[in-house]
Enzyme design. Structure first.
Site, PDB file in Angstrom:
ATOM      1  N   ASP A   1     -11.994  -1.084   3.777  1.00 46.99           N
ATOM      2  CA  ASP A   1     -12.843   0.092   4.015  1.00 46.99           C
ATOM      3  C   ASP A   1     -14.320  -0.208   3.808  1.00 46.99           C
ATOM      4  O   ASP A   1     -15.145   0.719   3.832  1.00 46.99           O
ATOM      5  CB  ASP A   1     -12.459   1.238   3.063  1.00 46.99           C
ATOM      6  CG  ASP A   1     -11.062   1.774   3.328  1.00 46.99           C
ATOM      7  OD1 ASP A   1     -10.612   1.701   4.490  1.00 46.99           O
ATOM      8  OD2 ASP A   1     -10.446   2.268   2.377  1.00 46.99           O
TER       9      ASP A   1
ATOM     10  N   GLU B   1      -6.513   4.259  -5.751  1.00 47.17           N
ATOM     11  CA  GLU B   1      -7.830   4.416  -5.123  1.00 47.17           C
ATOM     12  C   GLU B   1      -8.403   5.762  -5.564  1.00 47.17           C
ATOM     13  O   GLU B   1      -7.791   6.793  -5.318  1.00 47.17           O
ATOM     14  CB  GLU B   1      -7.665   4.375  -3.608  1.00 47.17           C
ATOM     15  CG  GLU B   1      -8.992   4.361  -2.879  1.00 47.17           C
ATOM     16  CD  GLU B   1      -8.875   4.791  -1.418  1.00 47.17           C
ATOM     17  OE1 GLU B   1      -9.736   4.395  -0.627  1.00 47.17           O
ATOM     18  OE2 GLU B   1      -7.928   5.520  -1.074  1.00 47.17           O
TER      19      GLU B   1
ATOM     20  N   ASP C   1       0.866  -1.171   0.000  1.00 48.29           N
ATOM     21  CA  ASP C   1       0.000   0.000   0.000  1.00 48.29           C
ATOM     22  C   ASP C   1       0.909   1.229   0.000  1.00 48.29           C
ATOM     23  O   ASP C   1       1.811   1.328   0.834  1.00 48.29           O
ATOM     24  CB  ASP C   1      -0.853  -0.021   1.285  1.00 48.29           C
ATOM     25  CG  ASP C   1      -2.292   0.341   1.022  1.00 48.29           C
ATOM     26  OD1 ASP C   1      -2.532   1.473   0.572  1.00 48.29           O
ATOM     27  OD2 ASP C   1      -3.172  -0.498   1.290  1.00 48.29           O
TER      28      ASP C   1
HETATM   29  C1  GLC Z   1      -7.782   5.208   2.130  1.00 52.42           C
HETATM   30  C2  GLC Z   1      -7.630   3.943   2.931  1.00 52.42           C
HETATM   31  C3  GLC Z   1      -8.321   4.112   4.233  1.00 52.42           C
HETATM   32  C4  GLC Z   1      -7.668   5.254   4.968  1.00 52.42           C
HETATM   33  C5  GLC Z   1      -7.605   6.516   4.112  1.00 52.42           C
HETATM   34  C6  GLC Z   1      -6.640   7.499   4.668  1.00 52.42           C
HETATM   35  O1  GLC Z   1      -9.093   5.494   1.863  1.00 52.42           O
HETATM   36  O2  GLC Z   1      -8.103   2.866   2.188  1.00 52.42           O
HETATM   37  O3  GLC Z   1      -8.299   2.945   5.000  1.00 52.42           O
HETATM   38  O4  GLC Z   1      -8.383   5.523   6.131  1.00 52.42           O
HETATM   39  O5  GLC Z   1      -7.165   6.241   2.813  1.00 52.42           O
HETATM   40  O6  GLC Z   1      -5.326   7.098   4.426  1.00 52.42           O
END
Ligand code: GLC
Ligand code: CA
Length: 572
Positions: free
Chosen positions: A340, A263, A101
């Protein structure tokens, strides 16, 4: 029609691992890297090609590792850099690839860069984060704008020491990096990316990939008059320099031939999405769009009631993400769960004891028949469901959930009816449901740990656990294995084919076709808990339909559909 130059990651299935809750090797109640290493046989037996590990970097864990204090260290309860090296090597030996990640929109406030940045206004790293003076309204100190944070409250935090605000789109403990500063960008590439690329990782899931360029940061329009802070996702996402930043970042990734999946929230405009993932743009290989997983959510995510959507809406959302690669040089993804999201059986089918297995298989069949790179989240392969409504608020550990509940409590002065509604909504949608320990077996703590786990394990391990399902071809896991093999066998149609919805408005059955050159398949999915007569849509009625697979054993293909049954037919 053939797709030129197929890439390994297009036909891959990725298995997402949440390190805290996958497997605890040393009995401290928290999952760890050695736990992952010990289960590589299991992971590979599912039929996946890649693992994606959620943040395992050093972190104070305010947002479960998405608040990173050192990119080049591992969070000690998970292990060490040496454990990571061992994990990467052991995966590669067996042909599994590894994604990490990449969280570079923000760091933890404990990161050395931020510690320096906040130490004084003339510190050389001051400009590595986003600092602004206060505005004064009638003599009262106010943040620079009215933006609402992702976890409620203002996105600005006042710093007493230097008398300025810093920006944090997430928790106050997650200050946003200033991507406008080229020196910051180089430091990010080196520490967060190259450090791990040099150690052999095969790519990244790129967190909040469309938030690096903030634009002018003007006030957001007032959509919630009761609040001082307003939804601003459409402003802080997809800012003016996004494409420039991603192109630059891609130059680093290219040297390592690394794969990326970004994302991409708050991006309803498909031409924007296309620009991120079109091959000729060289930015990202693919993204996670939110069309499907946002379904049924309220204006504040949890401000809704369970299952607040219709089947035609779900079809439409799937159609949107499936259309991305049609006639373009772009690529798409298939996912229903991640860390999430709550569990897909609970959200999209039924987690009632008599239906959960059927629901899990139906969703597996649906996903494996959709085009794009497929992502499965740990526990999804065995059909884990949300934890029960009987569990009180003390079982919700996630800031996203607890901050929302607090907001409702404050806003309604603890109105019991409102609080009950909030709890019900969280029981349906909270991120916590994905974060409980993986149910390995039906011994205490679900076989996850020798001691009390950091989150309570599910009560239904007798009905749903990995060890029992490994031996049972008729289980949800057994079905996933079968479907992933079929997906490979019929890759042209299932992975690369063009997707069309038939009977869009049918509220009970989801019909879609996949087409690749002269090949064609039809999927028929009963999204109800009742038996339905089989009806083949008119458009394909004159074709010969041969049953390829049903989610229910022993079906001939011409009989009615039982509750939550899905089928794929080959048409000719
Ligand atoms: C993304 C992650 C989530 C996190 C957010 C802030 O949405 O998937 O889990 O809280 O970023 O980094
Ligand atoms: Ca441990």
């Amino acid at each position: 029609m053939t797709i030129p130059d197929r890439k390994w990651w297009q036909s891959a299935t990725v298995y997402q691992i949440y390190p805290a809750s996958f497997k605890d090797s040393n009995g401290d109640g928290v999952g760890d890297l050695q736990g992952i290493i010990s289960e590589l046989d299991y992971i590979q037996s599912i039929g996946v090609d890649v693992i994606w590990i959620c943040p395992m970097y050093d972190s104070p864990q305010v947002d479960m590792g998405y608040d990173i204090s050192d990119y080049e260290k591992v969070y000690p309860p998970y292990g060490t850099v040496a454990d990571m090296e061992e994990l990467i090597q052991k995966c590669h030996e067996r042909g599994l690839r590894v994604l990490l990640d990449l969280v570079v929109n923000h760091t933890s406030d404990q990161h050395a860069w931020f510690q320096e940045s906040r130490s004084s206004k003339d510190n050389p790293k001051r400009d590595w984060y986003i600092w602004r003076p206060a505005r004064y309204v009638n003599g009262e100190r106010k943040p620079p704008n009215n933006w609402l944070g992702n976890f409620m409250g203002s996105v600005w935090e006042w710093d007493e020491h230097t008398q300025e605000y810093y920006l944090h789109l997430f928790c106050p403990e997650q200050p946003d990096l200033n991507w406008e500063n080229p020196e910051t960008r180089q430091a990010i590439y080196k520490s967060a990316m190259e450090f791990w690329l040099e150690r052999g990782v095969d790519g990244f899931r790129v967190d909040t990939v469309n938030m690096y360029s903030k634009g002018e940061m003007l006030d957001a329009p007032v959509t919630d008059p009761r609040s001082e802070w307003q939804f601003a996702g459409l402003q802080y996402c997809n800012g003016p320099r996004m494409h420039e930043f991603l192109s630059e970042m891609n130059q680093v990734l290219e040297k390592y031939d690394a794969m990326t999946v970004g994302e991409c929230p708050h991006t309803p405009d498909m031409s924007r999405v296309l620009k991120y993932v079109s091959a000729k743009e060289k930015q990202l290989n693919m993204v996670f769009q939110f069309d499907v997983v946002d379904i049924g959510q309220g204006p504040y995510k949890f401000q809704t009631t369970p299952k607040n959507y219709t089947l035609p809406q779900l079809k439409h959302a799937i159609h949107t993400t499936q259309s991305l690669h049609r006639g373009t040089d772009a690529w798409t993804t298939v996912f229903l769960e991640n860390h999430d999201q709550s569990r897909s059986i609970t959200r999209f089918t039924s987690d009632a004891p008599e239906h959960r297995v059927a629901g899990g298989k139906l969703l597996s069949l649906m996903m494996t028949a959709l085009s794009g790179t497929m992502f499965i989240y740990q526990g999804q392969e065995i059909g884990m469901v949300n934890f029960p409504l009987e569990w009180g608020m003390e079982e919700y550990k996630d800031v996203d959930s607890t901050n929302y509940y607090k907001m409702v409590a404050e806003r309604t002065h603890n109105d019991p009816v409102e609080l009950e509604a909030a709890h019900k909504s969280l029981q349906h949608l909270a991120r916590d449901h994905a974060r409980v320990p993986l149910s390995w077996d039906s011994t205490p703590n679900a076989g996850f740990s020798a001691s009390k786990p950091w989150m309570r394990s599910l009560p239904d391990t007798a009905a749903c656990n990995a060890r029992a399902q490994q031996k049972d071809p008729s289980s949800v896991l057994g079905f996933w294995k079968r479907m992933l093999a079929l997906r490979r066998q019929y890759a042209d149609l299932l992975i690369y084919g063009d997707f069309d919805v038939l009977e869009k408005e049918d509220p009970e059955v989801f019909y879609f076709t996949k087409t690749y050159g002269t090949k064609k398949a039809l999927a028929v999915l009963n999204f109800t808990d009742r038996e339905l007569a089989l009806r083949i849509p008119e458009e394909v009625r004159d074709q010969k339909a041969e049953l390829l697979v049903s989610s229910v054993d022993g079906r001939a293909g011409d009989e009615g559909l039982v509750a939550w049954e899905g089928r794929v037919y080959l048409l000719s």
